[in-house]
Write a protein that holds these residues in place. Structure first.
Motif, PDB file in Angstrom:
ATOM      1  N   LYS A   1       0.816  -1.212   0.000  1.00 48.98           N
ATOM      2  CA  LYS A   1       0.000   0.000   0.000  1.00 48.98           C
ATOM      3  C   LYS A   1       0.849   1.261   0.000  1.00 48.98           C
ATOM      4  O   LYS A   1       0.377   2.336  -0.351  1.00 48.98           O
ATOM      5  N   SER A   2       2.102   1.145   0.432  1.00 44.79           N
ATOM      6  CA  SER A   2       3.004   2.297   0.420  1.00 44.79           C
ATOM      7  C   SER A   2       4.423   1.807   0.200  1.00 44.79           C
ATOM      8  O   SER A   2       4.749   0.650   0.465  1.00 44.79           O
ATOM      9  N   LYS A   3       5.282   2.697  -0.301  1.00 41.72           N
ATOM     10  CA  LYS A   3       6.692   2.377  -0.489  1.00 41.72           C
ATOM     11  C   LYS A   3       7.357   2.036   0.842  1.00 41.72           C
ATOM     12  O   LYS A   3       8.262   1.202   0.906  1.00 41.72           O
ATOM     13  N   ARG A   4       6.894   2.691   1.892  1.00 37.02           N
ATOM     14  CA  ARG A   4       7.475   2.441   3.206  1.00 37.02           C
ATOM     15  C   ARG A   4       7.227   1.006   3.655  1.00 37.02           C
ATOM     16  O   ARG A   4       8.120   0.336   4.197  1.00 37.02           O
ATOM     17  N   LYS A   5       6.000   0.509   3.432  1.00 43.07           N
ATOM     18  CA  LYS A   5       5.667  -0.862   3.828  1.00 43.07           C
ATOM     19  C   LYS A   5       6.472  -1.867   3.007  1.00 43.07           C
ATOM     20  O   LYS A   5       6.929  -2.890   3.517  1.00 43.07           O
ATOM     21  N   GLU A   6       6.641  -1.578   1.713  1.00 46.11           N
ATOM     22  CA  GLU A   6       7.450  -2.454   0.868  1.00 46.11           C
ATOM     23  C   GLU A   6       8.893  -2.465   1.350  1.00 46.11           C
ATOM     24  O   GLU A   6       9.518  -3.530   1.459  1.00 46.11           O
ATOM     25  N   GLN A   7       9.436  -1.289   1.653  1.00 51.20           N
ATOM     26  CA  GLN A   7      10.825  -1.200   2.103  1.00 51.20           C
ATOM     27  C   GLN A   7      11.017  -1.958   3.413  1.00 51.20           C
ATOM     28  O   GLN A   7      12.015  -2.673   3.583  1.00 51.20           O
ATOM     29  N   ASP A   8      10.064  -1.826   4.332  1.00 48.80           N
ATOM     30  CA  ASP A   8      10.177  -2.522   5.617  1.00 48.80           C
ATOM     31  C   ASP A   8      10.200  -4.038   5.416  1.00 48.80           C
ATOM     32  O   ASP A   8      10.986  -4.745   6.049  1.00 48.80           O
ATOM     33  N   TYR A   9       9.333  -4.519   4.518  1.00 45.39           N
ATOM     34  CA  TYR A   9       9.261  -5.957   4.253  1.00 45.39           C
ATOM     35  C   TYR A   9      10.572  -6.467   3.657  1.00 45.39           C
ATOM     36  O   TYR A   9      11.124  -7.489   4.098  1.00 45.39           O
ATOM     37  N   LEU A  10      11.090  -5.775   2.658  1.00 47.59           N
ATOM     38  CA  LEU A  10      12.314  -6.212   1.995  1.00 47.59           C
ATOM     39  C   LEU A  10      13.538  -6.009   2.874  1.00 47.59           C
ATOM     40  O   LEU A  10      14.490  -6.792   2.823  1.00 47.59           O
ATOM     41  N   GLN A  11      13.504  -4.949   3.701  1.00 50.80           N
ATOM     42  CA  GLN A  11      14.614  -4.686   4.608  1.00 50.80           C
ATOM     43  C   GLN A  11      14.747  -5.796   5.651  1.00 50.80           C
ATOM     44  O   GLN A  11      15.852  -6.135   6.091  1.00 50.80           O
ATOM     45  N   GLU A  12      13.618  -6.379   6.027  1.00 52.85           N
ATOM     46  CA  GLU A  12      13.649  -7.476   6.994  1.00 52.85           C
ATOM     47  C   GLU A  12      14.478  -8.645   6.477  1.00 52.85           C
ATOM     48  O   GLU A  12      15.170  -9.326   7.248  1.00 52.85           O
ATOM     49  N   GLN A  13      14.420  -8.902   5.172  1.00 48.98           N
ATOM     50  CA  GLN A  13      15.190 -10.005   4.594  1.00 48.98           C
ATOM     51  C   GLN A  13      16.689  -9.705   4.643  1.00 48.98           C
ATOM     52  O   GLN A  13      17.497 -10.580   4.955  1.00 48.98           O
ATOM     53  N   TRP A  14      17.069  -8.468   4.323  1.00 48.99           N
ATOM     54  CA  TRP A  14      18.472  -8.043   4.433  1.00 48.99           C
ATOM     55  C   TRP A  14      18.938  -8.150   5.886  1.00 48.99           C
ATOM     56  O   TRP A  14      20.020  -8.658   6.176  1.00 48.99           O
ATOM     57  N   ASP A  15      18.089  -7.670   6.815  1.00 45.07           N
ATOM     58  CA  ASP A  15      18.452  -7.701   8.237  1.00 45.07           C
ATOM     59  C   ASP A  15      18.600  -9.136   8.747  1.00 45.07           C
ATOM     60  O   ASP A  15      19.434  -9.409   9.623  1.00 45.07           O
ATOM     61  N   ALA A  16      17.799 -10.055   8.197  1.00 43.98           N
ATOM     62  CA  ALA A  16      17.913 -11.460   8.600  1.00 43.98           C
ATOM     63  C   ALA A  16      19.257 -12.029   8.178  1.00 43.98           C
ATOM     64  O   ALA A  16      19.881 -12.806   8.924  1.00 43.98           O
ATOM     65  N   ILE A  17      19.732 -11.652   6.990  1.00 43.88           N
ATOM     66  CA  ILE A  17      21.056 -12.092   6.537  1.00 43.88           C
ATOM     67  C   ILE A  17      22.137 -11.479   7.419  1.00 43.88           C
ATOM     68  O   ILE A  17      23.102 -12.151   7.812  1.00 43.88           O
ATOM     69  N   ALA A  18      21.985 -10.198   7.744  1.00 40.96           N
ATOM     70  CA  ALA A  18      22.953  -9.529   8.617  1.00 40.96           C
ATOM     71  C   ALA A  18      23.012 -10.216   9.987  1.00 40.96           C
ATOM     72  O   ALA A  18      24.092 -10.438  10.550  1.00 40.96           O
ATOM     73  N   LEU A  19      21.859 -10.567  10.524  1.00 41.29           N
ATOM     74  CA  LEU A  19      21.794 -11.239  11.823  1.00 41.29           C
ATOM     75  C   LEU A  19      22.449 -12.610  11.757  1.00 41.29           C
ATOM     76  O   LEU A  19      23.196 -13.018  12.660  1.00 41.29           O
ATOM     77  N   SER A  20      22.196 -13.340  10.672  1.00 42.12           N
ATOM     78  CA  SER A  20      22.788 -14.667  10.492  1.00 42.12           C
ATOM     79  C   SER A  20      24.306 -14.590  10.431  1.00 42.12           C
ATOM     80  O   SER A  20      25.019 -15.389  11.059  1.00 42.12           O
ATOM     81  N   LEU A  21      24.832 -13.606   9.687  1.00 41.10           N
ATOM     82  CA  LEU A  21      26.277 -13.451   9.565  1.00 41.10           C
ATOM     83  C   LEU A  21      26.920 -12.994  10.872  1.00 41.10           C
ATOM     84  O   LEU A  21      28.047 -13.374  11.194  1.00 41.10           O
ATOM     85  N   THR A  22      26.211 -12.188  11.622  1.00 35.90           N
ATOM     86  CA  THR A  22      26.778 -11.603  12.841  1.00 35.90           C
ATOM     87  C   THR A  22      26.743 -12.566  14.017  1.00 35.90           C
ATOM     88  O   THR A  22      27.715 -12.668  14.776  1.00 35.90           O
ATOM     89  N   HIS A  23      25.637 -13.302  14.159  1.00 33.59           N
ATOM     90  CA  HIS A  23      25.445 -14.068  15.393  1.00 33.59           C
ATOM     91  C   HIS A  23      25.286 -15.578  15.193  1.00 33.59           C
ATOM     92  O   HIS A  23      25.150 -16.307  16.175  1.00 33.59           O
ATOM     93  N   ARG A  24      25.320 -16.041  13.940  1.00 35.53           N
ATOM     94  CA  ARG A  24      25.087 -17.470  13.759  1.00 35.53           C
ATOM     95  C   ARG A  24      26.195 -18.147  12.955  1.00 35.53           C
ATOM     96  O   ARG A  24      26.887 -19.022  13.457  1.00 35.53           O
ATOM     97  N   GLN A  25      26.379 -17.728  11.719  1.00 33.45           N
ATOM     98  CA  GLN A  25      27.320 -18.435  10.838  1.00 33.45           C
ATOM     99  C   GLN A  25      28.013 -17.406   9.958  1.00 33.45           C
ATOM    100  O   GLN A  25      27.486 -16.985   8.935  1.00 33.45           O
TER     101      GLN A  25
END
Length: 409
Positions: A136-160
């Motif tokens: 419904k908004s660019k902001r909502k799209e950005q938040d959704y896609l940013q979550e995927q980037w942040d998940a990769i960042a979290l995986s690299l930082t604290h898991r593997q």
């Protein structure tokens, strides 16, 4: 989508109704085009040519039914711009411009003859919408896609961190889509994110002067004192981890000064560096241009993933250039990204270009060292080398004024 050649043999090699024949030139989907190679040559009912490989509408209905089920749903809401008739879905999936032929394929899907599952998914009175509707908004799209980037960042930082297949796969899809983007200029179409700078290109590099001995070194030996640090002194930074030297530079004098973040009264040494050969960069600035992509095929297994990565490109430059807090681990994801572009991507990039957030309008360059294999770095007393050389005299400036801007509350 892994469609074996044996599957194609289930369909008649030559369509019966000449009005239901279409050739490879009249279908846009690249996967279907490959599957059509080697089939019979007939007279195409769309363009009239008899020189190309052909299939019939029945074949297309059979082969596309599962793809449509996977990516679209029956829409029960009132008609809107996101709802489509089955004919329109067929046209979109197979990439057929001819409405008549799209309707023939849709008609097969609406019958038990073309719908092998015999369910009620395909119906003449239904409309359909994509499983993932536009946000419904660019902001909502950005938040959704940013979550995927942040998940990769979290995986690299604290898991593997070091052997992370999930991160490698993410970067592979992301940058495969990125390098295919095109920018349409006034006279030509060019790749938006691949920039080649000719030999002799001028970069600017700055360092704060800590003491008089430093100043003397910078003035007498700029290549050594203002170039990339030796591996023993390479500090943790946006695109490199500690011990991995890279050459950071800027597009102009003011940007190079801003990037070292001096205080009033500080002395800053600035020197021009000139490239000794042509250098190929992945250019994040190209993601901010008006750009276009080749159409994605619905028939590939990772269609949804690739679509998400492609949509994230609109926000990727802001994400990687954004100022980071003093927490060093916040750089891990961009460091992994830089290593992927350097060692894993087929383009063999020499560096990265991204915008400066310290100086509006400025551009930053990161240049990789010249070693391309592990053999290069195992030599005794190895030090990194870069395809740049200091040009001219070192300039020393004293900072007398700093300006700030922001959204004041």
């Amino acid at each position: 989508m892994n469609i074996k050649r044996t599957l194609l043999e289930e369909f008649p090699p030559a369509p019966i109704d000449p009005n239901e024949i279409i050739c490879v030139k009249c279908i846009g989907d690249v996967v279907l085009k490959r599957l059509m190679n080697g089939r019979s040559k007939e007279i195409c009912s769309v363009c009239g040519s008899g020189e190309n490989f052909c299939v019939d509408a029945y074949f297309l209905a059979k082969i596309s039914q599962d793809v449509i089920r996977k990516n679209f749903k029956i829409c029960t809401k009132v008609p809107s711009e996101n709802n489509f008739h089955l004919r329109e879905i067929v046209s979109k999936v197979i990439q057929i411009k001819d409405e008549r032929f799209s309707q023939i394929v849709a008609s097969y899907l609406e019958t038990s003859e073309g719908n092998s599952k015999g369910d009620q998914f395909f119906c003449k009175s239904y409309s359909y919408s994509a499983l993932t509707l536009p946000f419904k908004s660019k902001r909502k799209e950005q938040d959704y896609l940013q979550e995927q980037w942040d998940a990769i960042a979290l995986s690299l930082t604290h898991r593997q961190r070091y052997f992370n297949d999930e991160a490698a796969r993410y970067f592979e899809l992301l940058f495969d889509e990125a390098v295919k983007t095109e920018h349409k200029g006034l006279f030509k179409v060019a790749l938006a994110t691949v920039t080649i700078l000719k030999a002799g290109f001028i970069f600017y590099r700055a360092r704060k002067v800590e003491n008089q001995a430093d100043k003397g070194e910078m003035q007498k030996f700029p290549d050594r004192a203002l170039g990339a640090p030796p591996k023993e002194r390479a500090a943790h930074n946006r695109m490199n981890s500690s011990g991995v030297p890279l050459f950071y530079a800027a597009s102009d004098r003011n940007t190079s000064i801003a990037e070292v973040r001096p205080s009033i009264g500080d002395e800053v040494a600035i020197c021009q560096f000139q490239s000794e050969r042509a250098l190929k960069f992945f250019d994040f600035c190209g993601l901010n241009m008006h750009r276009s992509h080749p159409l994605l095929s619905y028939f590939i297994d990772d269609y949804a993933e690739r679509k998400d990565r492609r949509n994230f490109l609109a926000y990727l430059h802001e994400t990687i250039a954004h100022p980071v807090t003093s927490e060093p681990s916040r750089y891990i994801v961009t460091q992994a990204m830089a290593e992927y572009l350097r060692y894993k991507h087929k383009e063999n990039f020499d560096g990265i270009i991204f915008k400066s957030v310290q100086h509006s309008g400025g551009i930053n360059y990161v240049i990789f060292d010249e070693s391309r294999s592990h053999k290069d770095v195992t030599k005794l007393n190895w030090q990194p080398s870069f395809a740049v050389k200091a040009k001219g005299k070192t300039e020393i400036v004293t900072i007398s004024k700093i300006q700030y801007s922001g959204n004041w509350i």
